[in-house]
Design a protein around this motif. Sequence first.
Motif, PDB file in Angstrom:
ATOM      1  N   GLY A  58       0.731  -1.193  -0.072  1.00 61.14           N
ATOM      2  CA  GLY A  58       0.011  -0.034  -0.025  1.00 61.14           C
ATOM      3  C   GLY A  58       0.758   1.349  -0.156  1.00 61.14           C
ATOM      4  N   LEU A  59       1.713   1.250   0.786  1.00 64.29           N
ATOM      5  CA  LEU A  59       2.821   2.345   0.850  1.00 64.29           C
ATOM      6  C   LEU A  59       3.489   2.596  -0.514  1.00 64.29           C
ATOM      7  CD1 LEU A  59       5.001   3.536   3.516  1.00 64.29           C
ATOM      8  CD2 LEU A  59       6.163   3.135   1.262  1.00 64.29           C
ATOM      9  N   THR A 117       4.387   6.933   5.528  1.00 67.67           N
ATOM     10  CA  THR A 117       3.965   7.503   4.541  1.00 67.67           C
ATOM     11  C   THR A 117       3.731   9.139   4.813  1.00 67.67           C
ATOM     12  OG1 THR A 117       2.635   5.698   4.002  1.00 67.67           O
ATOM     13  CG2 THR A 117       1.739   7.776   2.881  1.00 67.67           C
ATOM     14  N   ASP A 118       3.374   9.673   5.994  1.00 64.23           N
ATOM     15  CA  ASP A 118       3.269  11.135   6.231  1.00 64.23           C
ATOM     16  C   ASP A 118       4.610  11.677   6.152  1.00 64.23           C
ATOM     17  OD1 ASP A 118       0.801  11.094   6.561  1.00 64.23           O
ATOM     18  OD2 ASP A 118       1.053  10.868   8.891  1.00 64.23           O
ATOM     19  N   THR A 159       2.928   2.280   9.448  1.00 66.55           N
ATOM     20  CA  THR A 159       3.158   2.618   7.853  1.00 66.55           C
ATOM     21  C   THR A 159       2.679   3.835   7.693  1.00 66.55           C
ATOM     22  OG1 THR A 159       2.916   0.150   7.664  1.00 66.55           O
ATOM     23  CG2 THR A 159       2.642   1.436   5.635  1.00 66.55           C
ATOM     24  N   ALA A 160       1.492   4.405   8.456  1.00 64.86           N
ATOM     25  CA  ALA A 160       1.201   5.732   8.149  1.00 64.86           C
ATOM     26  C   ALA A 160       2.011   6.774   8.394  1.00 64.86           C
ATOM     27  CB  ALA A 160      -0.283   5.927   8.807  1.00 64.86           C
ATOM     28  N   LEU A 209       7.061  10.476   4.102  1.00 65.28           N
ATOM     29  CA  LEU A 209       7.410  10.508   2.671  1.00 65.28           C
ATOM     30  C   LEU A 209       7.217  12.098   2.108  1.00 65.28           C
ATOM     31  CD1 LEU A 209       5.994   7.607   1.203  1.00 65.28           C
ATOM     32  CD2 LEU A 209       8.229   7.842   1.197  1.00 65.28           C
ATOM     33  N   THR A 224       2.567   2.383  -3.454  1.00 62.86           N
ATOM     34  CA  THR A 224       1.786   2.839  -4.475  1.00 62.86           C
ATOM     35  C   THR A 224       1.875   4.300  -4.141  1.00 62.86           C
ATOM     36  OG1 THR A 224      -0.301   2.580  -3.004  1.00 62.86           O
ATOM     37  CG2 THR A 224       0.033   0.958  -4.465  1.00 62.86           C
ATOM     38  N   SER A 225       2.104   4.820  -3.094  1.00 63.38           N
ATOM     39  CA  SER A 225       2.188   6.242  -3.109  1.00 63.38           C
ATOM     40  C   SER A 225       3.743   6.854  -3.652  1.00 63.38           C
ATOM     41  CB  SER A 225       2.298   6.843  -1.458  1.00 63.38           C
ATOM     42  OG  SER A 225       3.316   6.243  -0.516  1.00 63.38           O
ATOM     43  N   LEU A 226       4.368   6.116  -4.127  1.00 59.62           N
ATOM     44  CA  LEU A 226       5.753   6.395  -4.519  1.00 59.62           C
ATOM     45  C   LEU A 226       5.876   6.845  -6.037  1.00 59.62           C
ATOM     46  CD1 LEU A 226       8.121   3.989  -3.056  1.00 59.62           C
ATOM     47  CD2 LEU A 226       7.854   6.039  -1.959  1.00 59.62           C
ATOM     48  N   ASP A 227       6.764   7.610  -6.446  1.00 55.45           N
ATOM     49  CA  ASP A 227       6.696   7.976  -7.764  1.00 55.45           C
ATOM     50  C   ASP A 227       7.398   6.987  -8.748  1.00 55.45           C
ATOM     51  OD1 ASP A 227       6.254   9.497 -10.075  1.00 55.45           O
ATOM     52  OD2 ASP A 227       8.063  10.910  -9.608  1.00 55.45           O
ATOM     53  N   GLU A 250      13.851   6.933  -5.356  1.00 51.04           N
ATOM     54  CA  GLU A 250      12.727   6.533  -4.446  1.00 51.04           C
ATOM     55  C   GLU A 250      12.988   5.581  -3.309  1.00 51.04           C
ATOM     56  OE1 GLU A 250       9.172   7.665  -5.000  1.00 51.04           O
ATOM     57  OE2 GLU A 250      10.865   9.111  -5.650  1.00 51.04           O
TER      58      GLU A 250
END
Length: 356
Positions: free
Chosen positions: A23-24, A353-354, A349-350, A356, A26-29, A317
């Motif tokens: 899930g994390l 993500t924050d 994990t959240a 990032l 998928t938030s990467l470029d 990344e």
Amino acid sequence: MTTRICVFEGDDAAPEAVTATCGLLTSLDVDLEFTTPHVGGHADALRAGTLPEELRSAIESADTVLFGAGSDLHATILRYLRWEYGGGTYANLRPVCHFEGATSPLSDPEGIDYLVVRENLEGLYVRAEGDLPEAAGTLDATSVGGTSLKDLGPGQYALRVTSEAHTRRFARFACETAADRVEETQPIRLTCATKSNVLPGTDGLFERTVERTAAEYDQLTYEHLHVDDAAQRLVTDPRRFDVIVTPNFAGDVLSDVGAGTTGGLGVAPSGCYGDDVAYFEPVHGSAPDIAGEGSINPTATLLSAAMLLEYVGAPAEATRLVRAIEATYRDGASLTPDQGGTATTEAFTAAVTDHL
């Protein structure tokens, strides 16, 4: 260009860490496509030691594999990835690095940052064992403490293998990997750790091969330590190490010792590499004791994913992800129970993500 990742979530608590990691990612470029084969439907075949064609095809059609920690159900998949995938993934990279804020039994773990390069296919892990009477018939001149094998009676033996061609291939990979860590003019210390004083045949061959190969690299400073000496130095003087090259069994042990000084197996990633393939997995097991609690530390899986990103050509990344993990530990507000916190896998994990 899309990178296709075959994901095996693993058993027990491992899927919780793998799901959070995917899930994390998928938030990467970076353009990633995940395929998660249904393993449960092949349980009977897998437990019988057969890899179904559907799973084999999923592995072979992907660019790489992210593997969660597995137990009995995933053992057949793991054996395929290690010994057959791409001709065998013969080099196991296990980074050992301390993040500020991670637990450690050492008073000063700051600056621990080295890489264990572990031979992945030979040594004792060829899994060639049998009855002692069988060995005694072949090795009747061999003795144990002055007693010949044929006189030892019932028991078991294990075959330990070090082949010349494979060791040369592995040593080249290890030295190339070490050379890639060189920054500017600062040499890298390459430590070969064996028990060649006790096993001059197998470990002696390993040691000599690594030493000869390392001599071809001006940017590497070579040394040899007996593995027991290396183990105590990982605790008493860990900052002296840059890259440690070891046979299979020793590498398994030394990397776990290193993990113990930097936060435990929950923060220990790994990647297994062949000539043209690689797969990535946390060092830890499937953690059945905390399955379903949502408390497994996903750091090892996240860091394994960072190694995966590096492998598929997304180093920026990969660095971004590692820096976000570092920031989460430094902040300290969202750490999992193994790190002295109360955060769930999802909350940790959240937080990453924050950052990032």
